[in-house]
Design an enzyme around this catalytic site. Structure first.
Site, PDB file in Angstrom:
ATOM      1  N   ARG A 140       5.093 -31.210 -57.464  1.00 60.94           N
ATOM      2  CA  ARG A 140       6.522 -30.637 -57.053  1.00 60.94           C
ATOM      3  C   ARG A 140       6.325 -30.084 -58.499  1.00 60.94           C
ATOM      4  NH1 ARG A 140       6.345 -35.777 -55.058  1.00 60.94           N
ATOM      5  NH2 ARG A 140       7.475 -36.395 -53.545  1.00 60.94           N
ATOM      6  N   LYS A 165       8.735 -38.517 -57.573  1.00 61.43           N
ATOM      7  CA  LYS A 165       9.561 -38.644 -56.246  1.00 61.43           C
ATOM      8  C   LYS A 165       9.617 -40.534 -56.374  1.00 61.43           C
ATOM      9  CE  LYS A 165      12.002 -37.413 -52.699  1.00 61.43           C
ATOM     10  NZ  LYS A 165      11.858 -35.903 -51.796  1.00 61.43           N
ATOM     11  N   HIS A 271       8.310 -24.250 -53.906  1.00 66.14           N
ATOM     12  CA  HIS A 271       7.684 -25.359 -52.965  1.00 66.14           C
ATOM     13  C   HIS A 271       6.535 -25.119 -52.194  1.00 66.14           C
ATOM     14  CE1 HIS A 271       8.869 -29.544 -52.798  1.00 66.14           C
ATOM     15  NE2 HIS A 271       8.563 -29.318 -51.479  1.00 66.14           N
ATOM     16  N   ARG A 274       3.320 -25.304 -53.038  1.00 63.18           N
ATOM     17  CA  ARG A 274       2.908 -26.917 -52.526  1.00 63.18           C
ATOM     18  C   ARG A 274       3.032 -27.556 -50.756  1.00 63.18           C
ATOM     19  NH1 ARG A 274       3.835 -32.691 -53.529  1.00 63.18           N
ATOM     20  NH2 ARG A 274       5.066 -33.946 -51.985  1.00 63.18           N
ATOM     21  N   HIS A 297       3.383 -39.063 -50.364  1.00 60.89           N
ATOM     22  CA  HIS A 297       4.180 -39.603 -49.445  1.00 60.89           C
ATOM     23  C   HIS A 297       4.546 -41.005 -49.252  1.00 60.89           C
ATOM     24  CE1 HIS A 297       4.674 -35.161 -48.060  1.00 60.89           C
ATOM     25  NE2 HIS A 297       4.824 -35.016 -48.823  1.00 60.89           N
ATOM     26  N   TYR A 306       2.856 -31.528 -41.883  1.00 59.55           N
ATOM     27  CA  TYR A 306       1.790 -30.459 -41.717  1.00 59.55           C
ATOM     28  C   TYR A 306       0.751 -30.377 -40.266  1.00 59.55           C
ATOM     29  CZ  TYR A 306       4.111 -30.495 -46.266  1.00 59.55           C
ATOM     30  OH  TYR A 306       4.554 -29.833 -47.810  1.00 59.55           O
TER      31      TYR A 306
END
Length: 324
Positions: A140, A165, A271, A274, A297, A306
């Site tokens: 990120r 995150k 982004h 990414r 994630h 994706y």
């Protein structure tokens, strides 16, 4: 003027509590901003005099009149819950009657490899290196600008992403094609570091309570930002002048400029690089669990988005118009 016996103002209490909880400066600014807006919305009434109905009215106004996104409304809700629970020590019941902004279900914007190359070749210098890292590692933008010297492992070809995150650490790949550029960037920063050290302006910001636990760490080379800013800035909390990292907006601006020069019609931001990394990794046959770990994630369902991009139209679908 505040005397010793005068209690601190409400927003100062909010800032103090946020710092005790070791929240980031960005979170502090956002929470204070939303609490201000809440107070002004209700005619400058003190939150102590208000409760659930006023919170619901404010959040409903944001969704219906302000037409804010679901994430923005949730941020405002988190700010107010923090105010009541952590500062005013009032535990509000669950806000069932809040009209919540609808969360849009959108597929991520992804570039082809040719399009990625077209953007990256139009960027150079530190911002070009950062853009290449975003695509080459799946980081990120905030993780890239906060990258520390000690977390780049050239021998293992890895980058350790700290406090990503969800306050999670993870490891991602350091592309071989960027090794020379990364060495050059660190060599340049090392010169700045020596100058800053001589001037006594080497006190880099440290997360949480590390500055107290390790008082000399802020002056050590390993803790310095890889992508340091050219000029000094004043720490809004400690009020000391030192070299911070490159601003996110700078990278966003340079990526946008490069994207416009390509004449690619897609909306492109840092982004997007990414998203493109994740999609191209899956296209190359890498296991989705591996891609999940590289992206950081928590749930593989987030990474699954994706696969929808891969299966959306394209070469795997033949239009009925082409079947005559």
């Amino acid at each position: 003027m505040q005397t010793q016996n005068t209690p601190p103002k409400l927003l100062d209490q909010v800032r103090e509590r946020i710092r005790v909880k070791h929240y980031s400066i960005r979170t502090e600014k956002q929470y204070v901003q939303w609490i201000k807006r809440f107070i002004l919305f209700h005619g400058k009434r003190h939150p102590q005099e208000m409760g659930v109905s006023e919170v619901e009215a404010f959040l409903t106004h944001l969704a219906v009149e302000g037409k804010v996104s679901a994430s923005t409304q949730n941020q405002a809700l988190s700010s107010l819950l923090f105010l009541y629970k952590e500062v005013l020590l009032i535990d509000l019941p669950w806000l069932n009657n809040v009209v919540r902004a609808k969360q849009p279900q959108r597929l991520p914007n992804v570039l082809t490899r040719t399009e990625v190359r077209a953007v990256l070749v139009r960027m150079s210098g530190i911002h070009g290196l950062m853009a290449n890292l975003l695509y080459g590692t799946g980081m990120r933008l905030i993780e890239c600008v906060r990258l520390r010297v000690k977390d780049v492992d050239f021998e293992r070809g890895e980058i350790l992403i700290r406090d990503g995150k969800g306050a999670k650490d993870r490891v991602t790949v350091l592309p071989d094609s960027l090794l020379d550029a990364m060495h050059a960037q660190l060599a340049l920063h090392r010169q700045w570091y020596e100058q800053d050290l001589a001037l006594g302006k080497i006190n880099v910001w440290l997360p949480d309570a590390l500055a107290v636990k390790y008082p000399n760490a802020s002056r050590e080379w390993g803790w310095q930002y890889v992508f340091a800013a050219k000029i000094y800035s004043v720490d809004p909390r400690g009020k000391t002048e030192h070299r911070h990292h490159v601003e996110e907006k700078q990278v966003q601006r340079y990526v946008k400029k490069a994207a416009l020069a390509t004449n690619i019609a897609k909306s492109i931001s840092p982004h997007t690089l990414r998203h493109s990394f994740a999609t191209h990794m899956l296209q190359a046959g890498y296991d989705i669990r591996m891609v999940q770990e590289l992206l950081g994630h928590s749930d593989v369902a987030t990474t699954m988005i994706y696969t929808h991009v891969l299966n959306k139209g394209g070469k795997d679908v033949i239009s009925p118009l082409d079947q005559f």
